[in-house]
Design a protein around this motif. Sequence first.
Motif, PDB file in Angstrom:
ATOM      1  N   LEU A   1      -6.248   6.140 -14.881  1.00  0.00           N
ATOM      2  CA  LEU A   1      -6.091   5.847 -13.503  1.00  0.00           C
ATOM      3  C   LEU A   1      -6.237   4.656 -12.842  1.00  0.00           C
ATOM      4  CD1 LEU A   1      -5.101   7.580 -10.868  1.00  0.00           C
ATOM      5  CD2 LEU A   1      -7.515   8.263 -10.631  1.00  0.00           C
ATOM      6  N   VAL A   2      -7.437   3.966 -13.063  1.00  0.00           N
ATOM      7  CA  VAL A   2      -7.786   2.907 -12.336  1.00  0.00           C
ATOM      8  C   VAL A   2      -6.944   1.744 -12.865  1.00  0.00           C
ATOM      9  CG1 VAL A   2      -9.730   1.128 -11.689  1.00  0.00           C
ATOM     10  CG2 VAL A   2     -10.060   3.574 -11.508  1.00  0.00           C
ATOM     11  N   PRO A   3      -6.956   1.556 -14.266  1.00  0.00           N
ATOM     12  CA  PRO A   3      -5.946   0.460 -14.605  1.00  0.00           C
ATOM     13  C   PRO A   3      -4.558   0.684 -14.236  1.00  0.00           C
ATOM     14  CG  PRO A   3      -7.605   1.037 -16.382  1.00  0.00           C
ATOM     15  CD  PRO A   3      -7.666   2.001 -15.362  1.00  0.00           C
ATOM     16  N   SER A   4      -4.109   1.871 -14.207  1.00  0.00           N
ATOM     17  CA  SER A   4      -2.674   2.075 -13.757  1.00  0.00           C
ATOM     18  C   SER A   4      -2.543   1.799 -12.459  1.00  0.00           C
ATOM     19  CB  SER A   4      -2.573   3.744 -14.043  1.00  0.00           C
ATOM     20  OG  SER A   4      -2.361   3.958 -15.317  1.00  0.00           O
ATOM     21  N   PHE A   5      -3.388   2.052 -11.373  1.00  0.00           N
ATOM     22  CA  PHE A   5      -3.218   2.129 -10.119  1.00  0.00           C
ATOM     23  C   PHE A   5      -3.240   0.344  -9.883  1.00  0.00           C
ATOM     24  CE2 PHE A   5      -5.165   0.791  -6.203  1.00  0.00           C
ATOM     25  CZ  PHE A   5      -4.490   1.482  -5.184  1.00  0.00           C
ATOM     26  N   LEU A   6      -4.223  -0.460 -10.560  1.00  0.00           N
ATOM     27  CA  LEU A   6      -3.886  -1.778 -10.334  1.00  0.00           C
ATOM     28  C   LEU A   6      -2.910  -2.491 -10.760  1.00  0.00           C
ATOM     29  CD1 LEU A   6      -7.864  -2.586 -11.464  1.00  0.00           C
ATOM     30  CD2 LEU A   6      -6.892  -2.601  -9.134  1.00  0.00           C
ATOM     31  N   MET A   7      -2.348  -2.198 -11.958  1.00  0.00           N
ATOM     32  CA  MET A   7      -1.136  -2.612 -12.599  1.00  0.00           C
ATOM     33  C   MET A   7       0.053  -2.329 -11.358  1.00  0.00           C
ATOM     34  SD  MET A   7      -1.549  -4.273 -15.154  1.00  0.00           S
ATOM     35  CE  MET A   7      -3.307  -4.761 -14.679  1.00  0.00           C
ATOM     36  N   ILE A   8       0.196  -1.175 -11.117  1.00  0.00           N
ATOM     37  CA  ILE A   8       1.129  -0.716 -10.287  1.00  0.00           C
ATOM     38  C   ILE A   8       1.051  -1.782  -8.745  1.00  0.00           C
ATOM     39  CG2 ILE A   8       1.902   1.118  -8.610  1.00  0.00           C
ATOM     40  CD1 ILE A   8       1.439   2.857 -10.992  1.00  0.00           C
ATOM     41  N   PHE A   9      -0.244  -1.629  -8.424  1.00  0.00           N
ATOM     42  CA  PHE A   9      -0.520  -2.477  -7.126  1.00  0.00           C
ATOM     43  C   PHE A   9       0.037  -4.021  -7.390  1.00  0.00           C
ATOM     44  CE2 PHE A   9      -3.436  -5.061  -4.128  1.00  0.00           C
ATOM     45  CZ  PHE A   9      -3.244  -4.396  -3.053  1.00  0.00           C
ATOM     46  N   ILE A  10      -0.334  -4.839  -8.510  1.00  0.00           N
ATOM     47  CA  ILE A  10      -0.063  -5.879  -8.684  1.00  0.00           C
ATOM     48  C   ILE A  10       1.417  -6.213  -8.713  1.00  0.00           C
ATOM     49  CG2 ILE A  10      -0.220  -7.813 -10.505  1.00  0.00           C
ATOM     50  CD1 ILE A  10      -3.063  -6.714 -10.862  1.00  0.00           C
ATOM     51  N   GLY A  11       2.224  -5.410  -9.367  1.00  0.00           N
ATOM     52  CA  GLY A  11       3.460  -5.678  -9.730  1.00  0.00           C
ATOM     53  C   GLY A  11       4.109  -5.167  -8.148  1.00  0.00           C
ATOM     54  N   LYS A  12       3.726  -4.439  -7.546  1.00  0.00           N
ATOM     55  CA  LYS A  12       4.555  -4.172  -6.235  1.00  0.00           C
ATOM     56  C   LYS A  12       4.025  -5.292  -5.172  1.00  0.00           C
ATOM     57  CE  LYS A  12       5.214   0.651  -6.922  1.00  0.00           C
ATOM     58  NZ  LYS A  12       6.611   0.559  -6.863  1.00  0.00           N
ATOM     59  N   THR A  13       3.135  -5.791  -5.275  1.00  0.00           N
ATOM     60  CA  THR A  13       2.758  -6.959  -4.322  1.00  0.00           C
ATOM     61  C   THR A  13       3.460  -8.255  -4.727  1.00  0.00           C
ATOM     62  OG1 THR A  13       0.232  -6.292  -4.100  1.00  0.00           O
ATOM     63  CG2 THR A  13       0.706  -8.584  -3.707  1.00  0.00           C
ATOM     64  N   ILE A  14       3.580  -8.535  -5.972  1.00  0.00           N
ATOM     65  CA  ILE A  14       4.375  -9.737  -6.573  1.00  0.00           C
ATOM     66  C   ILE A  14       5.797  -9.476  -5.979  1.00  0.00           C
ATOM     67  CG2 ILE A  14       5.416 -10.900  -8.374  1.00  0.00           C
ATOM     68  CD1 ILE A  14       2.520 -10.207  -9.742  1.00  0.00           C
ATOM     69  N   ARG A  15       6.438  -8.289  -6.146  1.00  0.00           N
ATOM     70  CA  ARG A  15       7.791  -8.099  -5.458  1.00  0.00           C
ATOM     71  C   ARG A  15       7.684  -8.373  -4.136  1.00  0.00           C
ATOM     72  NH1 ARG A  15      10.065  -2.663  -5.100  1.00  0.00           N
ATOM     73  NH2 ARG A  15       8.202  -2.052  -4.380  1.00  0.00           N
ATOM     74  N   TYR A  16       6.977  -7.652  -3.317  1.00  0.00           N
ATOM     75  CA  TYR A  16       7.184  -7.989  -1.788  1.00  0.00           C
ATOM     76  C   TYR A  16       6.915  -9.535  -1.411  1.00  0.00           C
ATOM     77  CZ  TYR A  16       7.682  -3.051  -1.258  1.00  0.00           C
ATOM     78  OH  TYR A  16       8.030  -1.646  -1.321  1.00  0.00           O
TER      79      TYR A  16
ATOM     80  N   ILE B   1       0.820  -1.003   0.093  1.00  0.00           N
ATOM     81  CA  ILE B   1      -0.044  -0.056   0.089  1.00  0.00           C
ATOM     82  C   ILE B   1       0.783   1.240  -0.008  1.00  0.00           C
ATOM     83  CG2 ILE B   1      -1.771   1.286   1.347  1.00  0.00           C
ATOM     84  CD1 ILE B   1      -2.895  -1.192   2.138  1.00  0.00           C
ATOM     85  N   GLY B   2       1.897   1.307   0.948  1.00  0.00           N
ATOM     86  CA  GLY B   2       2.790   2.605   0.920  1.00  0.00           C
ATOM     87  C   GLY B   2       3.641   2.633  -0.536  1.00  0.00           C
ATOM     88  N   ASN B   3       4.162   1.661  -0.931  1.00  0.00           N
ATOM     89  CA  ASN B   3       4.699   1.585  -2.065  1.00  0.00           C
ATOM     90  C   ASN B   3       3.725   2.056  -3.298  1.00  0.00           C
ATOM     91  OD1 ASN B   3       7.010   0.130  -4.236  1.00  0.00           O
ATOM     92  ND2 ASN B   3       7.696   1.295  -2.397  1.00  0.00           N
ATOM     93  N   THR B   4       2.625   1.530  -3.384  1.00  0.00           N
ATOM     94  CA  THR B   4       1.748   2.022  -4.405  1.00  0.00           C
ATOM     95  C   THR B   4       1.281   3.488  -4.516  1.00  0.00           C
ATOM     96  OG1 THR B   4       0.871  -0.374  -4.553  1.00  0.00           O
ATOM     97  CG2 THR B   4      -0.407   1.395  -5.604  1.00  0.00           C
ATOM     98  N   PHE B   5       1.236   3.747  -3.314  1.00  0.00           N
ATOM     99  CA  PHE B   5       0.636   5.292  -3.003  1.00  0.00           C
ATOM    100  C   PHE B   5       2.010   6.433  -3.113  1.00  0.00           C
ATOM    101  CE2 PHE B   5      -2.757   4.734   0.381  1.00  0.00           C
ATOM    102  CZ  PHE B   5      -3.630   4.172  -0.396  1.00  0.00           C
ATOM    103  N   GLY B   6       2.899   5.767  -3.259  1.00  0.00           N
ATOM    104  CA  GLY B   6       4.192   6.563  -3.544  1.00  0.00           C
ATOM    105  C   GLY B   6       4.422   6.640  -5.061  1.00  0.00           C
ATOM    106  N   ALA B   7       4.085   5.428  -5.721  1.00  0.00           N
ATOM    107  CA  ALA B   7       4.221   5.379  -7.049  1.00  0.00           C
ATOM    108  C   ALA B   7       3.119   6.330  -7.698  1.00  0.00           C
ATOM    109  CB  ALA B   7       3.915   4.014  -7.586  1.00  0.00           C
ATOM    110  N   MET B   8       1.853   6.191  -6.961  1.00  0.00           N
ATOM    111  CA  MET B   8       0.821   7.154  -7.445  1.00  0.00           C
ATOM    112  C   MET B   8       0.989   8.630  -7.310  1.00  0.00           C
ATOM    113  SD  MET B   8      -1.248   4.964  -9.008  1.00  0.00           S
ATOM    114  CE  MET B   8      -2.500   6.085  -9.538  1.00  0.00           C
ATOM    115  N   THR B   9       1.938   8.934  -6.317  1.00  0.00           N
ATOM    116  CA  THR B   9       2.352  10.536  -6.363  1.00  0.00           C
ATOM    117  C   THR B   9       3.107  10.446  -7.333  1.00  0.00           C
ATOM    118  OG1 THR B   9       2.378  10.157  -3.580  1.00  0.00           O
ATOM    119  CG2 THR B   9       3.768  11.957  -4.837  1.00  0.00           C
TER     120      THR B   9
END
Length: 141
Positions: A114-129, A46-54
């Motif tokens: 916005l929404v697809p971008s958010f979802l792709m960022i969230f998925i990528g970061k979840t997999i990484r962690y 969540i933190g990393n996704t919000f940072g990326a959305m920034t």
Amino acid sequence: MSELSLMFSGAFLAATLLPGGSEVLLIALLNQSPEAWLSLVIVATIGNTFGAMTSFYLGRLGRFAKSPEALSGAKYAKGLNLIEHYGVWALLLSWAPVIGDILCLLAGWLKLPLVPSFLMIFIGKTIRYLLVVAAVTHWFV
């Protein structure tokens, strides 16, 4: 500061254009509290996704400051090629060192949805962690 708020802050800052390694922080916190792995992954994501959305929104604001010609330089070329070729799917690489921050910035600049971008960022970061946790623990074996 609690472990989770430390993880959130570290992950958020690491995803903006500031340097930082949230994976190292995650590993350190896992060593202290291995039973908290799921909470740490959720908060880090969540933190990393919000940072990326920034960075994404900074890219949107950057449209007023940078012309398309200014983005054609070598610094942005690889990111632009990825986004032009794969579109929003390129944001699955938002976790990658160096290119990830640029992808988020360019996605905003190019006004990707916005929404697809958010979802792709969230998925990528979840997999990484999850991969980081799997690499340092035996929970997924």
